[in-house]
Enzyme design. Structure first.
Site, PDB file in Angstrom:
ATOM      1  N   HIS A  14       0.867  -1.203   0.000  1.00 15.13           N
ATOM      2  CA  HIS A  14       0.000   0.000   0.000  1.00 15.13           C
ATOM      3  C   HIS A  14       0.890   1.235   0.000  1.00 15.13           C
ATOM      4  O   HIS A  14       1.480   1.586   1.019  1.00 15.13           O
ATOM      5  CB  HIS A  14      -0.891   0.009   1.253  1.00 15.13           C
ATOM      6  CG  HIS A  14      -1.867   1.147   1.303  1.00 15.13           C
ATOM      7  ND1 HIS A  14      -3.202   0.964   1.567  1.00 15.13           N
ATOM      8  CD2 HIS A  14      -1.704   2.484   1.128  1.00 15.13           C
ATOM      9  CE1 HIS A  14      -3.817   2.138   1.554  1.00 15.13           C
ATOM     10  NE2 HIS A  14      -2.918   3.080   1.294  1.00 15.13           N
ATOM     11  N   HIS A  16       1.360   5.443  -1.792  1.00 16.27           N
ATOM     12  CA  HIS A  16       0.952   6.550  -2.662  1.00 16.27           C
ATOM     13  C   HIS A  16       2.198   7.098  -3.333  1.00 16.27           C
ATOM     14  O   HIS A  16       3.042   7.708  -2.669  1.00 16.27           O
ATOM     15  CB  HIS A  16       0.271   7.652  -1.839  1.00 16.27           C
ATOM     16  CG  HIS A  16      -0.967   7.170  -1.141  1.00 16.27           C
ATOM     17  ND1 HIS A  16      -2.221   7.304  -1.688  1.00 16.27           N
ATOM     18  CD2 HIS A  16      -1.140   6.519   0.031  1.00 16.27           C
ATOM     19  CE1 HIS A  16      -3.115   6.764  -0.875  1.00 16.27           C
ATOM     20  NE2 HIS A  16      -2.480   6.279   0.181  1.00 16.27           N
ATOM     21  N   LYS A 100      -9.633  -0.656  -5.293  1.00 18.42           N
ATOM     22  CA  LYS A 100      -9.583   0.077  -4.031  1.00 18.42           C
ATOM     23  C   LYS A 100     -10.918   0.738  -3.748  1.00 18.42           C
ATOM     24  O   LYS A 100     -11.451   1.477  -4.575  1.00 18.42           O
ATOM     25  CB  LYS A 100      -8.480   1.144  -4.107  1.00 18.42           C
ATOM     26  CG  LYS A 100      -8.374   2.022  -2.869  1.00 18.42           C
ATOM     27  CD  LYS A 100      -7.857   1.276  -1.649  1.00 18.42           C
ATOM     28  CE  LYS A 100      -7.982   2.098  -0.367  1.00 18.42           C
ATOM     29  NZ  LYS A 100      -6.814   2.883  -0.040  1.00 18.42           N
ATOM     30  N   HIS A 137     -10.329   1.165   2.325  1.00 18.56           N
ATOM     31  CA  HIS A 137     -10.122   2.208   3.333  1.00 18.56           C
ATOM     32  C   HIS A 137     -11.305   2.078   4.287  1.00 18.56           C
ATOM     33  O   HIS A 137     -12.411   2.491   3.964  1.00 18.56           O
ATOM     34  CB  HIS A 137     -10.065   3.601   2.697  1.00 18.56           C
ATOM     35  CG  HIS A 137      -9.786   4.668   3.717  1.00 18.56           C
ATOM     36  ND1 HIS A 137      -8.588   5.336   3.792  1.00 18.56           N
ATOM     37  CD2 HIS A 137     -10.543   5.140   4.747  1.00 18.56           C
ATOM     38  CE1 HIS A 137      -8.610   6.182   4.819  1.00 18.56           C
ATOM     39  NE2 HIS A 137      -9.796   6.090   5.403  1.00 18.56           N
ATOM     40  N   HIS A 175      -4.322  -0.419   6.302  1.00 22.23           N
ATOM     41  CA  HIS A 175      -3.824   0.420   7.405  1.00 22.23           C
ATOM     42  C   HIS A 175      -4.683   0.339   8.660  1.00 22.23           C
ATOM     43  O   HIS A 175      -5.266   1.329   9.089  1.00 22.23           O
ATOM     44  CB  HIS A 175      -3.645   1.877   6.954  1.00 22.23           C
ATOM     45  CG  HIS A 175      -4.727   2.437   6.059  1.00 22.23           C
ATOM     46  ND1 HIS A 175      -6.052   2.435   6.398  1.00 22.23           N
ATOM     47  CD2 HIS A 175      -4.656   3.005   4.835  1.00 22.23           C
ATOM     48  CE1 HIS A 175      -6.746   2.989   5.417  1.00 22.23           C
ATOM     49  NE2 HIS A 175      -5.923   3.339   4.459  1.00 22.23           N
ATOM     50  N   ASP A 248       1.538   2.776   3.465  1.00 25.98           N
ATOM     51  CA  ASP A 248       0.665   3.941   3.286  1.00 25.98           C
ATOM     52  C   ASP A 248       1.479   5.234   3.251  1.00 25.98           C
ATOM     53  O   ASP A 248       0.983   6.288   3.653  1.00 25.98           O
ATOM     54  CB  ASP A 248      -0.423   4.013   4.362  1.00 25.98           C
ATOM     55  CG  ASP A 248      -1.561   4.942   3.950  1.00 25.98           C
ATOM     56  OD1 ASP A 248      -1.679   5.258   2.756  1.00 25.98           O
ATOM     57  OD2 ASP A 248      -2.329   5.357   4.830  1.00 25.98           O
TER      58      ASP A 248
HETATM   59  O1  DOR Z   1      -3.338   9.714   5.513  1.00 24.28           O
HETATM   60  C1  DOR Z   1      -3.738   9.380   4.413  1.00 24.28           C
HETATM   61  N1  DOR Z   1      -3.247   9.908   3.281  1.00 24.28           N
HETATM   62  N2  DOR Z   1      -4.736   8.486   4.348  1.00 24.28           N
HETATM   63  C2  DOR Z   1      -5.331   8.181   3.188  1.00 24.28           C
HETATM   64  O2  DOR Z   1      -6.227   7.391   3.202  1.00 24.28           O
HETATM   65  C3  DOR Z   1      -4.938   8.865   1.937  1.00 24.28           C
HETATM   66  C4  DOR Z   1      -3.584   9.363   2.016  1.00 24.28           C
HETATM   67  C5  DOR Z   1      -3.233  10.327   0.921  1.00 24.28           C
HETATM   68  O3  DOR Z   1      -3.483  10.033  -0.246  1.00 24.28           O
HETATM   69  O4  DOR Z   1      -2.677  11.387   1.218  1.00 24.28           O
HETATM   70 ZN    ZN Z   2      -3.350   5.062   1.632  1.00 21.88          ZN
END
Ligand code: DOR
Ligand code: ZN
Length: 345
Positions: A14, A16, A100, A137, A175, A248
């Site tokens: 997971h 980004h 997702k 989520h 998470h 995450d």
């Molecule tokens: O803290 C987070 N940031 N939780 C999420 O679910 C999305 C993520 C983000 O894309 O910044």
């Molecule tokens: Zn995330």
């Protein structure tokens, strides 16, 4: 005392990676440590179809050195308009590894998310039939539910029903942050698993208010009370195959974090393995580390384990107070601290 640990190459289930300049700035941190990563689709606009995912995968590879040995695994952002046939085709073509579910308005770039997951039953049935995982989520979005309770309420109201109505659907509760989620996954069927971030193993909600408001400790789901951190920690080091690494890592430029309305997300990618390893070390569970970071996730997804190894050694690893500059200046998790392990090679 063990001072050196060599394990099969790990995966991040997971992450980004963002896009544009931020992608250029962060991708190498993940590719340096992990063989594969499940890449979140919450771009603007979100990655909802195969063409967008293929183009994004190409941008990720272009952001890395040509000899990078890294495979991004793409995910489909579910909307109320998600189409079962299109998703199944993209899965069969090797484009989408998983879907997702962002409940609409739960978190960053989730405005196009799903308003009622049970109305996507045809999509879930198809995913169940083809063995395509649903990544969740897991927070309800009702404004009248306390933000610290939104995960537990989701487990109670939504996840339990999903597991009941789609008994063969592979589900990853992403998470996890609470004792309730850890227990539900632990006691649930083999089709149910969870990822765990470094921050939810390491900090509790006091970190948000430690001498003042601490935007760099803010992510969603928000960190919880100490008893929940301890339950999540126990799950991670338990040796259960249902729990695995998902950082995450969610970078936001420093100005977007240090703001009157700061963005949710902790940028933990640069020292993720060191952070996890310290937890397993503190818990006397070094023997459980490899399964958590390199085996359980791949087995759950039905993917081959990675070839090759990585080595971490005991040693002082100072974490910079800031990484990058300008539009990509990021404050990393553990900024200004020293970690006790270091990734070599
Ligand atoms: O803290 C987070 N940031 N939780 C999420 O679910 C999305 C993520 C983000 O894309 O910044
Ligand atoms: Zn995330």
């Amino acid at each position: 005392m063990t001072d050196r640990i060599t394990i099969r190459r790990p995966d991040d289930w997971h992450v980004h990676l963002r896009d544009g300049a931020m992608l250029q700035a962060v991708a190498a941190h993940t590719a340096r440590q992990f063989a594969r990563a499940i890449v979140m689709p919450n771009l603007t606009p979100p990655v909802t179809d195969a063409a967008a995912a293929v183009a994004y995968r190409e941008r990720i590879m272009a952001a890395l050195p040509a000899d990078a040995d890294f495979t991004p695994l793409m995910t489909c952002y579910l909307t109320d308009a998600a189409d079962a046939a299109a998703i199944a085709d993209a899965h069969a073509a090797g484009v989408f590894t998983a879907c997702k579910l962002y409940p609409a308005h739960a978190t960053t770039n989730s405005a196009h998310g799903v308003t009622d997951i049970f109305r996507l039953a045809p999509v879930l049935e198809r995913m169940q039939a083809i063995g395509m995982p649903l990544l969740i989520h897991g927070e309800v979005t009702d404004r009248d539910i306390d933000i610290f309770d939104r995960e537990a309420v989701f487990v109670d109201r939504i996840l339990s029903r999903l597991v009941r109505e789609f008994p063969a659907l592979k589900i990853v509760l992403e998470h996890i942050t609470t004792a309730e989620a850890a227990a539900f996954v632990s006691e649930g069927p083999a089709t149910l698993a969870a990822t765990i971030t470094p921050q939810h193993l390491i900090i509790n909600r006091n970190a948000l208010f430690d001498g003042g408001l601490r935007p760099h400790a803010y992510c969603l789901p928000v960190v919880k009370r100490e008893k929940h951190r301890l339950a999540v920690r126990a799950a991670a080091v338990s040796g259960s195959p249902k729990f695995f690494l998902g950082t995450d890592s969610a970078p936001h430029v420093v100005g977007a974090k240090e703001s009157g309305c700061g963005c949710a997300g902790i940028f933990n990618a640069p020292f993720a393995l060191e952070a996890y390893l310290r937890v397993f070390d503190q818990e006397g569970a070094l023997d459980k580390f490899e399964a958590f970071v390199s085996e359980n996730g791949a087995r759950f997804y039905g993917l081959p384990l990675n070839a090759g190894t990585i080595t971490l050694v005991r040693g002082e690893t100072p974490v910079p107070t800031i990484i990058g500059q300008g539009d990509t200046a990021l404050v990393p998790f553990h900024a200004g601290e020293t970690l006790g392990w270091r990734l070599v090679n």
